[in-house]
Scaffold this motif. Structure first.
Motif, PDB file in Angstrom:
ATOM      1  N   ALA A   5       0.961  -1.192  -0.107  1.00  0.00           N
ATOM      2  CA  ALA A   5      -0.233  -0.077  -0.005  1.00  0.00           C
ATOM      3  C   ALA A   5       0.831   1.069  -0.076  1.00  0.00           C
ATOM      4  O   ALA A   5       2.061   1.365   0.254  1.00  0.00           O
ATOM      5  N   LEU A   6       0.323   2.254  -0.401  1.00  0.00           N
ATOM      6  CA  LEU A   6       0.855   3.505  -0.390  1.00  0.00           C
ATOM      7  C   LEU A   6       0.413   4.686   0.401  1.00  0.00           C
ATOM      8  O   LEU A   6      -0.896   4.853   0.056  1.00  0.00           O
ATOM      9  N   VAL A   7       1.131   5.205   1.485  1.00  0.00           N
ATOM     10  CA  VAL A   7       0.634   6.270   2.278  1.00  0.00           C
ATOM     11  C   VAL A   7       1.413   7.550   1.945  1.00  0.00           C
ATOM     12  O   VAL A   7       2.431   7.500   2.333  1.00  0.00           O
ATOM     13  N   ALA A   8       0.600   8.386   1.454  1.00  0.00           N
ATOM     14  CA  ALA A   8       1.144   9.753   1.056  1.00  0.00           C
ATOM     15  C   ALA A   8       1.001  10.637   2.417  1.00  0.00           C
ATOM     16  O   ALA A   8      -0.013  10.982   2.756  1.00  0.00           O
ATOM     17  N   VAL A  26      -3.365  13.276  -3.753  1.00  0.00           N
ATOM     18  CA  VAL A  26      -3.704  11.986  -3.681  1.00  0.00           C
ATOM     19  C   VAL A  26      -4.622  11.216  -4.808  1.00  0.00           C
ATOM     20  O   VAL A  26      -4.503  10.265  -5.458  1.00  0.00           O
ATOM     21  N   ASP A  27      -5.779  12.067  -5.105  1.00  0.00           N
ATOM     22  CA  ASP A  27      -6.708  11.825  -6.089  1.00  0.00           C
ATOM     23  C   ASP A  27      -6.059  11.672  -7.526  1.00  0.00           C
ATOM     24  O   ASP A  27      -6.276  10.582  -8.146  1.00  0.00           O
ATOM     25  N   ARG A  33      -2.529   5.354 -11.086  1.00  0.00           N
ATOM     26  CA  ARG A  33      -2.473   3.892 -10.528  1.00  0.00           C
ATOM     27  C   ARG A  33      -3.639   3.364  -9.771  1.00  0.00           C
ATOM     28  O   ARG A  33      -3.737   3.301  -8.515  1.00  0.00           O
ATOM     29  N   PRO A  34      -4.763   3.281 -10.551  1.00  0.00           N
ATOM     30  CA  PRO A  34      -5.913   2.833  -9.811  1.00  0.00           C
ATOM     31  C   PRO A  34      -5.768   1.193  -9.338  1.00  0.00           C
ATOM     32  O   PRO A  34      -6.618   0.766  -8.546  1.00  0.00           O
ATOM     33  N   ASP A  35      -4.816   0.647  -9.675  1.00  0.00           N
ATOM     34  CA  ASP A  35      -4.433  -0.787  -9.304  1.00  0.00           C
ATOM     35  C   ASP A  35      -3.773  -0.697  -7.640  1.00  0.00           C
ATOM     36  O   ASP A  35      -3.703  -1.746  -7.110  1.00  0.00           O
ATOM     37  N   LEU A  36      -3.425   0.376  -7.357  1.00  0.00           N
ATOM     38  CA  LEU A  36      -2.648   0.454  -5.977  1.00  0.00           C
ATOM     39  C   LEU A  36      -3.482   0.891  -5.014  1.00  0.00           C
ATOM     40  O   LEU A  36      -4.670   1.514  -5.464  1.00  0.00           O
ATOM     41  N   ARG A  37      -3.495   0.499  -3.745  1.00  0.00           N
ATOM     42  CA  ARG A  37      -4.249   0.788  -2.432  1.00  0.00           C
ATOM     43  C   ARG A  37      -3.398   2.069  -2.210  1.00  0.00           C
ATOM     44  O   ARG A  37      -2.385   1.959  -1.628  1.00  0.00           O
ATOM     45  N   ILE A  38      -4.057   3.416  -2.271  1.00  0.00           N
ATOM     46  CA  ILE A  38      -3.336   4.491  -1.878  1.00  0.00           C
ATOM     47  C   ILE A  38      -4.212   5.393  -0.905  1.00  0.00           C
ATOM     48  O   ILE A  38      -5.306   5.577  -1.213  1.00  0.00           O
ATOM     49  N   GLU A  39      -3.347   5.904   0.010  1.00  0.00           N
ATOM     50  CA  GLU A  39      -4.194   6.668   1.206  1.00  0.00           C
ATOM     51  C   GLU A  39      -3.276   7.911   1.256  1.00  0.00           C
ATOM     52  O   GLU A  39      -2.114   8.015   1.369  1.00  0.00           O
TER      53      GLU A  39
END
Length: 247
Positions: A5-8, A26-27, A33-39
């Protein structure tokens, strides 16, 4: 195998515009990269907190997280606050792997974003002529961090063939207003100020106020959500994800 997961991770601010801008950035990353879990997460003052986001990711089954600190310089927040937050998260969740990347930093490609924001400000103020520029940043007691801003200012000035001074909203001289007045003392009258901040808040507002009081003809908005910054976040994530792979 699920990608980390990516946390910004941003600092946070009492100003709600700051969290809104980080959310928009972040949006922008998610759209690439819609395939990644990004928060998005914040160290303090804004929500959600880093620990809240980590808890959410762990409940969702993530055991690897890459943290990209949304900081423009390597100062106290990068060297102390971020590592402390990550250490606390790993202690609360045994077996969780969290890797912090290098900070977002001051990439030369961000000069393009500065130019975009400054052109917007010049159009709003109907300014067609410039004879000096000021690059206003947060400022810190860390001399190396301030020097990185000064280097960015020199690069920007070389690009535009104009004199540029770095200015700081806290902890180091000159303030934005002082930088503008120094140029005016040289006889320059068309001085614009670029805001080298990631998001709106007290410090960029104060820098803009002082600059305009001193006679600046225009002050740009902070960098904000832009595809170039999103690309840099993903580049930092890619390095961090590789570093999580066992050797």
């Amino acid at each position: 195998m699920t990608a980390p997961a990516l946390v910004a991770l941003a600092h946070g601010s009492r100003d709600p515009r700051s969290a809104e801008t980080i959310g928009a950035l972040v949006d922008e990353v998610r759209s690439t990269r819609p395939d990644l879990r990004i928060e998005k997460a914040f160290l303090e003052l804004s929500k959600p907190s880093f620990q809240t986001v980590v808890d959410r990711l762990v409940r969702a089954g993530h055991d690897e997280i890459v943290v990209v600190p949304l900081l423009l310089t390597r100062a106290h927040h990068a060297t102390v606050d971020v590592p402390a937050a990550i250490e606390a998260a790993m202690q609360r969740h045994p077996g969780l792997k969290v890797r912090a990347t290098d900070v977002l930093g001051l990439e030369t490609s961000f000069l393009e974003v500065l130019d975009v924001r400054l052109r917007e400000a010049l159009r709003r103020s109907r300014v067609r002529e410039l004879d000096a520029l000021v690059l206003a940043a947060a400022g810190t007691s860390d001399a190396l961090a301030n020097q990185s801003v000064a280097r960015m200012a020199r690069l920007w000035g070389t690009h535009h063939k104009l004199p540029v001074t770095a200015a700081f909203a806290s902890a180091a001289p000159p303030a934005a207003g002082e930088a503008v007045r120094a140029f005016r003392a040289e006889g320059r009258r068309h001085i614009a100020v670029a805001s080298l901040f990631l998001a709106p808040g007290f410090l960029p507002d104060r820098a803009a106020e002082l600059a305009l009081e001193a006679g600046a003809v225009a002050v740009s908005e902070p960098l904000g959500a832009h595809p170039e910054i999103a690309r840099t976040i993903l580049a930092r994530y890619a390095v961090g994800a590789v570093e999580l792979v066992p050797v």
